[in-house]
Design an enzyme around this catalytic site. Structure first.
Site, mmCIF file in Angstrom:
data_model
loop_
_atom_site.group_PDB
_atom_site.id
_atom_site.type_symbol
_atom_site.label_atom_id
_atom_site.label_comp_id
_atom_site.label_asym_id
_atom_site.label_seq_id
_atom_site.Cartn_x
_atom_site.Cartn_y
_atom_site.Cartn_z
ATOM 1 N N ARG A 15 0.844 -1.194 0.000
ATOM 2 C CA ARG A 15 0.000 0.000 0.000
ATOM 3 C C ARG A 15 0.883 1.248 0.000
ATOM 4 O O ARG A 15 2.079 1.179 0.289
ATOM 5 C CB ARG A 15 -0.918 0.004 1.224
ATOM 6 C CG ARG A 15 -2.033 -1.008 1.166
ATOM 7 C CD ARG A 15 -2.820 -1.077 2.469
ATOM 8 N NE ARG A 15 -2.067 -1.713 3.541
ATOM 9 C CZ ARG A 15 -2.523 -1.910 4.777
ATOM 10 N NH1 ARG A 15 -3.733 -1.473 5.101
ATOM 11 N NH2 ARG A 15 -1.792 -2.517 5.681
ATOM 12 N N LYS A 75 1.492 1.860 7.262
ATOM 13 C CA LYS A 75 1.790 1.063 8.449
ATOM 14 C C LYS A 75 2.714 1.817 9.389
ATOM 15 O O LYS A 75 3.353 2.804 9.035
ATOM 16 C CB LYS A 75 2.426 -0.269 8.058
ATOM 17 C CG LYS A 75 1.449 -1.234 7.408
ATOM 18 C CD LYS A 75 0.210 -1.486 8.258
ATOM 19 C CE LYS A 75 0.497 -2.228 9.539
ATOM 20 N NZ LYS A 75 -0.722 -2.434 10.371
ATOM 21 N N TYR A 94 -1.208 4.446 10.476
ATOM 22 C CA TYR A 94 -1.609 3.485 11.503
ATOM 23 C C TYR A 94 -0.425 3.277 12.438
ATOM 24 O O TYR A 94 0.711 3.100 11.978
ATOM 25 C CB TYR A 94 -2.011 2.146 10.882
ATOM 26 C CG TYR A 94 -3.314 2.152 10.139
ATOM 27 C CD1 TYR A 94 -4.513 2.392 10.810
ATOM 28 C CD2 TYR A 94 -3.360 1.911 8.768
ATOM 29 C CE1 TYR A 94 -5.724 2.393 10.129
ATOM 30 C CE2 TYR A 94 -4.566 1.910 8.078
ATOM 31 C CZ TYR A 94 -5.740 2.163 8.763
ATOM 32 O OH TYR A 94 -6.942 2.168 8.095
ATOM 33 N N HIS A 96 -1.005 1.576 16.069
ATOM 34 C CA HIS A 96 -1.268 0.395 16.906
ATOM 35 C C HIS A 96 -0.218 0.279 18.011
ATOM 36 O O HIS A 96 0.510 -0.711 18.118
ATOM 37 C CB HIS A 96 -1.299 -0.871 16.046
ATOM 38 C CG HIS A 96 -2.360 -0.861 14.988
ATOM 39 N ND1 HIS A 96 -3.711 -0.899 15.288
ATOM 40 C CD2 HIS A 96 -2.279 -0.808 13.631
ATOM 41 C CE1 HIS A 96 -4.409 -0.873 14.162
ATOM 42 N NE2 HIS A 96 -3.574 -0.813 13.151
ATOM 43 N N GLU A 118 -6.028 4.887 13.498
ATOM 44 C CA GLU A 118 -6.991 3.993 14.154
ATOM 45 C C GLU A 118 -7.675 4.594 15.373
ATOM 46 O O GLU A 118 -8.614 3.978 15.903
ATOM 47 C CB GLU A 118 -6.319 2.666 14.549
ATOM 48 C CG GLU A 118 -5.377 2.730 15.733
ATOM 49 C CD GLU A 118 -3.957 3.094 15.352
ATOM 50 O OE1 GLU A 118 -3.071 3.005 16.229
ATOM 51 O OE2 GLU A 118 -3.714 3.472 14.181
ATOM 52 N N ARG A 203 -26.581 -4.328 18.650
ATOM 53 C CA ARG A 203 -25.837 -4.751 17.462
ATOM 54 C C ARG A 203 -26.292 -6.130 17.001
ATOM 55 O O ARG A 203 -26.453 -6.379 15.800
ATOM 56 C CB ARG A 203 -24.341 -4.759 17.752
ATOM 57 C CG ARG A 203 -23.474 -5.101 16.543
ATOM 58 C CD ARG A 203 -23.737 -4.155 15.401
ATOM 59 N NE ARG A 203 -22.860 -4.377 14.274
ATOM 60 C CZ ARG A 203 -23.084 -3.910 13.055
ATOM 61 N NH1 ARG A 203 -24.180 -3.187 12.818
ATOM 62 N NH2 ARG A 203 -22.239 -4.140 12.078
ATOM 63 N N SER A 220 -22.339 -12.629 23.939
ATOM 64 C CA SER A 220 -21.005 -13.130 24.253
ATOM 65 C C SER A 220 -20.758 -13.213 25.759
ATOM 66 O O SER A 220 -20.667 -12.198 26.443
ATOM 67 C CB SER A 220 -19.935 -12.241 23.609
ATOM 68 O OG SER A 220 -18.647 -12.752 23.864
ATOM 69 N N VAL A 239 -12.532 -8.548 17.534
ATOM 70 C CA VAL A 239 -12.875 -7.647 18.637
ATOM 71 C C VAL A 239 -11.886 -6.492 18.688
ATOM 72 O O VAL A 239 -10.746 -6.612 18.257
ATOM 73 C CB VAL A 239 -12.894 -8.397 19.992
ATOM 74 C CG1 VAL A 239 -13.971 -9.462 19.981
ATOM 75 C CG2 VAL A 239 -11.541 -9.018 20.301
ATOM 76 N N ILE A 269 -5.012 -8.925 15.734
ATOM 77 C CA ILE A 269 -3.593 -9.088 16.079
ATOM 78 C C ILE A 269 -2.845 -7.757 16.104
ATOM 79 O O ILE A 269 -1.874 -7.593 16.852
ATOM 80 C CB ILE A 269 -2.916 -10.093 15.118
ATOM 81 C CG1 ILE A 269 -1.537 -10.508 15.639
ATOM 82 C CG2 ILE A 269 -2.847 -9.528 13.708
ATOM 83 C CD1 ILE A 269 -1.560 -11.266 16.940
ATOM 84 N N ASP A 270 -3.286 -6.774 15.304
ATOM 85 C CA ASP A 270 -2.629 -5.457 15.342
ATOM 86 C C ASP A 270 -2.693 -4.838 16.734
ATOM 87 O O ASP A 270 -1.854 -4.007 17.087
ATOM 88 C CB ASP A 270 -3.278 -4.500 14.341
ATOM 89 C CG ASP A 270 -2.758 -4.696 12.924
ATOM 90 O OD1 ASP A 270 -1.539 -4.847 12.768
ATOM 91 O OD2 ASP A 270 -3.565 -4.701 11.983
ATOM 92 N N MET A 301 -3.061 -7.540 6.997
ATOM 93 C CA MET A 301 -3.847 -8.317 6.041
ATOM 94 C C MET A 301 -4.222 -7.540 4.778
ATOM 95 O O MET A 301 -4.076 -8.042 3.665
ATOM 96 C CB MET A 301 -5.107 -8.865 6.713
ATOM 97 C CG MET A 301 -4.853 -9.990 7.694
ATOM 98 S SD MET A 301 -6.366 -10.550 8.513
ATOM 99 C CE MET A 301 -7.293 -11.209 7.125
#
Length: 372
Positions: A15, A75, A94, A96, A118, A203, A220, A239, A269-270, A301
């Site tokens: 990207r 990234k 981003y 993270h 984010e 939701r 949940s 999540v 995972i990020d 991803m």
């Protein structure tokens, strides 16, 4: 303002921070743009297209970081890039940071103005700069999971949709947000047996109205997660705690109880991942096996479909990039509380509470940091 775009160097990340169209908008606003040579070459965005849009092409990342007032990336900066950041330079990408203390410490030390895609918010409490990549990642999670279920990839040898006389795969989606909704849409389209779990009853009602009777919804709880995961062929972890570390919903014991050759795809995972057994992987080595369960935990991803992702991301980021360039970061942050939510590190201070808590660092509210 001089805006710089380096070529991404994370594993198989193709990207690019700005498209030629976005460059043209910045130039039309009176700004200058420099782009590292071949930054978009892999996705058919040539240096000539950037030149035609008004950008200057520079030979390497060092030139971009040395000259730019604002660096626009996709990234998080890699270690070699963190060392190129300087005091007062704007970094918009981003980040993270919650699961990444070395990067957090590097940004603090640099003195840069680190604004994370984010954690920028909108008037509805959403995350508009995370949403387009969440859409991509959610859809890709089913592609990745379907492939990992094949015998060649270590899976159980199950076709998601089954065939007449043979039942489809059981797919469980943990989280009904943007990632989860896009994942379940793809899974339902392939005629899998799909269940989504979420803690928000409103939701779940929305998803039920949109996708029932094909979709099963569950509130949940620990019991519900355990029961669903143990019966699943494919589990999608979707999540999110905005800016913070993802909760570990699936324990090692649950993983141990899954069918041999089952698959988990951790889109969270990020932010550290929502499975206790998750660890970051790359596109060049995307999976590993724990207790017979295949884990796919690639941290970027959407980079696998980089052209689609780049254009989707630029559609969302461009208004904020223009605001930062037109007004300067102080005025832009002061004028927009949603953009202000994106400021994670400023002048050596952590200005996002979830990041500070994740690393047990002092938290300085954005307003106090800017005033100081």
């Amino acid at each position: 303002m001089l805006v710089g775009v380096p070529r991404e160097i994370k594993d198989n990340e193709f990207r690019v921070g700005l498209t030629p169209s976005s460059v043209r908008e910045l130039v039309a606003h009176g700004h200058k743009v420099i782009v590292q040579s071949d930054a978009g070459e892999t996705i058919d965005l040539s240096d000539d297209l950037y030149r035609a849009a008004g950008a200057e092409i520079v030979p390497d990342a060092a030139a971009v970081f040395a000259r730019a007032d604002m660096v626009v990336k996709v990234k998080e900066p890699q270690p070699s890039e963190i060392g190129l950041l300087r005091d007062g330079q704007i970094l918009f990408t981003y980040l993270h940071l919650a699961p990444d203390r070395p990067q957090t410490e590097g940004l603090i030390k640099s003195g840069c103005v680190a604004i994370a895609y984010e954690t920028v918010t909108d008037e509805r409490g959403g995350l508009p700069l995370l949403a387009p990549m969440s859409e991509v990642a959610g859809r890709m999670s089913i592609q990745a999971g379907a492939h990992a279920l094949e015998c060649e990839a270590g899976g159980r040898g199950i076709l998601l949709g089954g065939v007449p006389g043979v039942p489809p795969a059981k797919v469980v989606v943990l989280g009904g947000g943007v990632v989860g909704m896009n994942a379940l849409r793809m899974a339902l389209g392939l005629e899998a047996d799909v269940t989504v779990l979420d803690r928000s009853l409103p939701r779940l009602k929305e998803l039920d109205l949109a996708f029932a009777p094909a979709l099963k919804t569950r509130y949940s709880t620990t019991d519900a997660v355990e029961e669903s995961v143990l019966a699943a062929d494919l589990v999608i972890g979707a999540v999110l705690t905005p800016g913070g570390t993802a909760p570990k919903l699936v324990t090692r014991e649950m993983i141990r109880g899954m069918h041999r050759g089952s698959v988990v795809v951790d889109v969270s995972i990020d932010q550290g991942g929502c499975f206790e057994t998750s660890r970051p992987t790359t596109h060049s080595n995307p999976t590993y096996v724990v207790d017979g369960v295949v884990h796919y935990c690639v941290t970027n991803m959407p980079g696998a479909v980089a052209r689609t992702s780049t254009f989707a991301l630029n559609n969302a980021t461009l208004p904020f990039i223009l605001a930062l360039a037109d007004k300067g970061f102080r005025a832009a942050l002061a004028a927009d509380c949603h953009l202000r939510g994106g400021l994670n590190v400023f002048a050596g201070q952590v200005t996002h509470q979830a990041v500070a808590e994740a690393h047990q660092l002092e938290y300085v509210p954005v307003e106090a940091a800017l005033a100081g």
